[in-house]
Design an enzyme around this catalytic site. Sequence first.
Site, mmCIF file in Angstrom:
data_model
loop_
_atom_site.group_PDB
_atom_site.id
_atom_site.type_symbol
_atom_site.label_atom_id
_atom_site.label_comp_id
_atom_site.label_asym_id
_atom_site.label_seq_id
_atom_site.Cartn_x
_atom_site.Cartn_y
_atom_site.Cartn_z
ATOM 1 N N GLU A 55 -92.565 19.198 9.407
ATOM 2 C CA GLU A 55 -92.158 17.794 9.514
ATOM 3 C C GLU A 55 -93.286 16.809 9.233
ATOM 4 O OE1 GLU A 55 -90.688 19.573 12.342
ATOM 5 O OE2 GLU A 55 -88.542 19.226 12.047
ATOM 6 N N THR A 56 -92.905 15.711 8.614
ATOM 7 C CA THR A 56 -93.785 14.610 8.243
ATOM 8 C C THR A 56 -93.075 13.340 8.688
ATOM 9 O OG1 THR A 56 -94.665 15.810 6.339
ATOM 10 C CG2 THR A 56 -94.763 13.407 6.229
#
Lengths: 303, 303
Positions: A55-56
């Site tokens: 995740e970003t």
Amino acid sequence: MSTSTLPFYQVDVFSSEPYKGNPVAVTIIEDESIAERLQDGDHMARFARWTNLSETTFILPPTKQDEPEVDYTLRIFTPGMELPFAGHPTLGSCRAWLEHGGKPKQAGVVVQKCGLGLIYIRISEDGQLLSFSTPPLRKSGPASLQEITPFLKAMDLPAEDVLEAEWIVNGPEWCALRLRDAKAVLNVNVSDPSAAGKGMWGILGSYKPGQHPDGATLEVRTFAPGDGILEDPVTGSFSAGLGEWFRNTKPAEAVKDDRLSFIVAQGTCLDRSGRLYIKQEDDGKIWVGGRTLVCIKGNVVLP
Amino acid sequence: MSTSTLPFYQVDVFSSEPYKGNPVAVTIIEDESIAERLQDGDHMARFARWTNLSETTFILPPTKQDEPEVDYTLRIFTPGMELPFAGHPTLGSCRAWLEHGGKPKQAGVVVQKCGLGLIYIRISEDGQLLSFSTPPLRKSGPASLQEITPFLKAMDLPAEDVLEAEWIVNGPEWCALRLRDAKAVLNVNVSDPSAAGKGMWGILGSYKPGQHPDGATLEVRTFAPGDGILEDPVTGSFSAGLGEWFRNTKPAEAVKDDRLSFIVAQGTCLDRSGRLYIKQEDDGKIWVGGRTLVCIKGNVVLP
């Protein structure tokens, strides 16, 4: 380096030792015109593919339409899609925001707005532990044999090895499969990930009391190969879903002194040591807590 | 953030547009005692698993045993192993070293020591293009049908779709399969990556003259699922290997004005636009060039 840069943090989540948790890449956008320019999400999605992390996230300023209690808006991307909610990015992004000098409007509680709505993040008194209250399940109840067959095939497991199967969907579409014990979880090998298609699933198995050195009573592993994440190192949303599932079923290994309270270990097979602290408080809410550590701090070229 | 931090860069390689190339995470270790403390590589390997990038590098100071011309030593890790050499990490690490204020001993040429030995990196006159001279092949020659069968199985391709198969091993153990044309390369779907086991392979197919807007004459894709990289966005070592392979065979699409000179496009299926410039110079050496862009700059907690 270009002058159009934004504050950037990469935070390790759910571990007290650096590089033993799950990383999230966090970009902080303070300028409203930049926030507006990026709002279609295409550039954010491209950056998330580039970081290659599970995740970003992007922290954006609250808008005029937001409830006044909102501290910041969060958008969460995997390499393949945008998520309405996710656990480790919630804690990691909150830590980045605090490290960047963010001051919550309400002392000790950060209010994050994401696709799922408002998420409340508590800061422990010593500042070390961040916890989010589990969002409601959007889909729950037992998963059928037909529904779990792709996961069984991916893991080359016979159906009789699964004691329970439950949907625990609170953003990510997790299906939870309980195996005989923690050892059975650690022994699983996902030999044919493509058999699961776009499906996301996790497996759990219990430790006997006193068996795990850190007091964990469940070992968990989660898989989302169709989204480019074969095995996720440590997964907050999955443990949050377990909390909601166990709210009524109250299995023995998740209860202490008549209350839902348990520690999940995750990431063991990936040389991580994720620890998630799940606890029901007097208000009835269930909180998922973890340690966070800012490992990279700097600036990023405007995605 | 802890005070034990080191300079950190994340550099995009082989693209002139940010986030369209292949990223490499670069940590710079200037202190010899830290270099010594980390030399067994365990902490570097753990950090490389954590970044989840196809490659993570560490720039170390030259030691007393090094040849006097060496500017720095480079160690290169994938999430699964240490590599003696790799292309995009070589250019990206060199860019980070220059950005960090590194001054090459010999003007215009940076001398990098890695597992494969000394690698020479040329800086173009305008400073924009970095090129490395292709290392010799450690294994070359045709690959047998038996050797390529796992790759064919992973891609669900019949043997007759492969026009040529060649080992081009210069560190990573690449096997190169030539398909009918660029379109055939773009159409490949790796439906059963586990069939390839620990194997690493790439596919190439040519564009007709004038067909590609940027003048590329080959489309390339590379795969290393057994090492945790299903498809690598852009791969310097593979194009370097093609250069060495084509040194004698001189296929039409790789020759311009009687010289080996061609542009490779890679990453198209992953929404990247990798461009690699391969050229044989008067000295007989073949150089692989690319653009580099520092996208993240900051500090990292000591891995």
